[in-house]
Design a protein around this motif. Structure first.
Motif, mmCIF file in Angstrom:
data_model
loop_
_atom_site.group_PDB
_atom_site.id
_atom_site.type_symbol
_atom_site.label_atom_id
_atom_site.label_comp_id
_atom_site.label_asym_id
_atom_site.label_seq_id
_atom_site.Cartn_x
_atom_site.Cartn_y
_atom_site.Cartn_z
ATOM 1 N N ALA A 144 0.806 -1.219 0.000
ATOM 2 C CA ALA A 144 0.000 0.000 0.000
ATOM 3 C C ALA A 144 0.844 1.276 0.000
ATOM 4 O O ALA A 144 0.502 2.247 -0.680
ATOM 5 C CB ALA A 144 -0.937 -0.012 1.210
ATOM 6 N N GLU A 145 1.924 1.269 0.749
ATOM 7 C CA GLU A 145 2.722 2.494 0.846
ATOM 8 C C GLU A 145 3.332 2.862 -0.508
ATOM 9 O O GLU A 145 3.261 4.018 -0.954
ATOM 10 C CB GLU A 145 3.824 2.304 1.893
ATOM 11 C CG GLU A 145 4.396 3.603 2.397
ATOM 12 C CD GLU A 145 5.404 3.387 3.535
ATOM 13 O OE1 GLU A 145 6.178 4.313 3.789
ATOM 14 O OE2 GLU A 145 5.406 2.297 4.139
ATOM 15 N N ARG A 201 0.164 8.872 -6.269
ATOM 16 C CA ARG A 201 0.249 10.320 -6.013
ATOM 17 C C ARG A 201 1.154 11.011 -7.039
ATOM 18 O O ARG A 201 0.870 12.133 -7.481
ATOM 19 C CB ARG A 201 0.748 10.569 -4.589
ATOM 20 C CG ARG A 201 -0.370 10.413 -3.562
ATOM 21 C CD ARG A 201 0.094 10.677 -2.154
ATOM 22 N NE ARG A 201 -1.040 10.852 -1.244
ATOM 23 C CZ ARG A 201 -0.976 10.709 0.062
ATOM 24 N NH1 ARG A 201 0.193 10.410 0.634
ATOM 25 N NH2 ARG A 201 -2.047 10.879 0.812
ATOM 26 N N LEU A 238 -4.195 3.196 4.766
ATOM 27 C CA LEU A 238 -3.898 4.008 3.585
ATOM 28 C C LEU A 238 -4.987 3.910 2.525
ATOM 29 O O LEU A 238 -4.880 4.515 1.453
ATOM 30 C CB LEU A 238 -2.545 3.582 2.982
ATOM 31 C CG LEU A 238 -1.325 3.755 3.882
ATOM 32 C CD1 LEU A 238 -0.054 3.338 3.144
ATOM 33 C CD2 LEU A 238 -1.204 5.200 4.365
ATOM 34 N N CYS A 263 -7.013 8.516 -5.198
ATOM 35 C CA CYS A 263 -6.177 8.596 -6.407
ATOM 36 C C CYS A 263 -6.651 7.627 -7.477
ATOM 37 O O CYS A 263 -5.938 7.395 -8.458
ATOM 38 C CB CYS A 263 -4.716 8.268 -6.070
ATOM 39 S SG CYS A 263 -3.914 9.392 -4.932
ATOM 40 N N THR A 264 -7.813 7.022 -7.298
ATOM 41 C CA THR A 264 -8.289 5.956 -8.186
ATOM 42 C C THR A 264 -9.595 6.375 -8.856
ATOM 43 O O THR A 264 -10.499 6.884 -8.195
ATOM 44 C CB THR A 264 -8.513 4.663 -7.361
ATOM 45 O OG1 THR A 264 -7.280 4.302 -6.726
ATOM 46 C CG2 THR A 264 -8.979 3.509 -8.242
ATOM 47 N N ALA A 292 -6.754 7.167 1.090
ATOM 48 C CA ALA A 292 -5.842 7.959 0.252
ATOM 49 C C ALA A 292 -5.641 7.288 -1.103
ATOM 50 O O ALA A 292 -5.564 7.965 -2.142
ATOM 51 C CB ALA A 292 -4.499 8.135 0.969
ATOM 52 N N ILE A 293 -5.549 5.967 -1.109
ATOM 53 C CA ILE A 293 -5.412 5.231 -2.377
ATOM 54 C C ILE A 293 -6.675 5.400 -3.217
ATOM 55 O O ILE A 293 -6.607 5.653 -4.427
ATOM 56 C CB ILE A 293 -5.101 3.743 -2.098
ATOM 57 C CG1 ILE A 293 -3.680 3.614 -1.541
ATOM 58 C CG2 ILE A 293 -5.283 2.893 -3.358
ATOM 59 C CD1 ILE A 293 -3.345 2.247 -0.993
ATOM 60 N N LEU A 340 0.561 3.871 -3.020
ATOM 61 C CA LEU A 340 0.098 5.247 -2.814
ATOM 62 C C LEU A 340 1.115 6.255 -3.333
ATOM 63 O O LEU A 340 0.756 7.254 -3.971
ATOM 64 C CB LEU A 340 -0.194 5.482 -1.331
ATOM 65 C CG LEU A 340 -0.668 6.894 -0.963
ATOM 66 C CD1 LEU A 340 -1.912 7.286 -1.743
ATOM 67 C CD2 LEU A 340 -0.917 6.980 0.545
#
Ligand code: SF4
Length: 186
Positions: A79-80, A87, A113, A120-121, A116-117, A83
């Motif tokens: 995930a990190e 981004r 996360l 961005c989707t 936040a993901i 993301l």
């Protein structure tokens, strides 16, 4: 920061609307029965790609791409790095993002996360693969999976119109098959 990548396809028309680059991540713990990509399950490093380098490569090709599709493997298990990649793509382009995940939308929302993901989707194809509900068309592998339009970028019919599969002949003689399996595997 690196992303453990299983495979990369610079141009595809069977993984979402328009011409898309596709990143298949390496590693998945979900173990859906009949998974059509079991070689992606191992978390052993396959190709550790710097997120900055991957983003630069994708951003350098924006003139030829509608967007980027992230598949697996299970993207949320990195995930990190995922993301960070999304981004960078969002900040540097208007490329759309389509994410395939074995997790449901609710599970992703509960991930630290996840929100936040999701921000961005544009399109999320979510849920475990169930061979008992196998589909031979569209982006879903099985009928229990859900397509979530998370932005106003696409209409449902544009996502539904994605070809079921493609075969790409490389100039080096290579053959690459992509898209969902036409029949249940396993
Ligand atoms: S989530 Fe995807 S990669 Fe993981 S086991 Fe299920 S179908 Fe296979």
């Amino acid at each position: 920061m690196t992303l453990n990548v299983h495979a990369f396809l610079p141009r595809s028309q069977a993984n979402g609307p328009g011409v898309r680059a596709v990143v298949w991540v390496q590693g998945c713990s979900l173990r859906c029965p009949g998974c059509f990509n079991p070689e992606t399950h191992s978390h052993a490093p396959r190709e550790l790609v710097a997120v900055t380098a991957l983003a630069e490569r994708l951003l350098a090709d924006v003139a030829h791409l509608e967007g980027v599709s992230i598949s697996g493997g299970e993207p949320l298990e990195q995930a990190e790095a995922l993301l960070a990649l999304l981004r960078r793509l969002r900040a540097g382009s208007s490329l759309s993002v389509l994410l395939f995940s074995g997790h449901t939308l609710a599970e992703i929302e509960a991930h630290p996360l996840g929100p936040a993901i999701l921000a961005c989707t544009d399109v999320l194809v979510a849920g475990r693969y169930d061979p008992g509900q196998h589909l031979g068309h569209g982006l879903r592998g099985s009928a229990n999976q859900r397509v979530h339009l998370l932005s106003d970028r696409y209409r449902p019919e544009e996502v539904d119109d994605t070809p079921v599969a493609e075969v790409i002949l490389g100039t080096d003689g290579s053959i690459t098959a992509s898209g969902i399996a036409a029949f249940p595997v396993g």
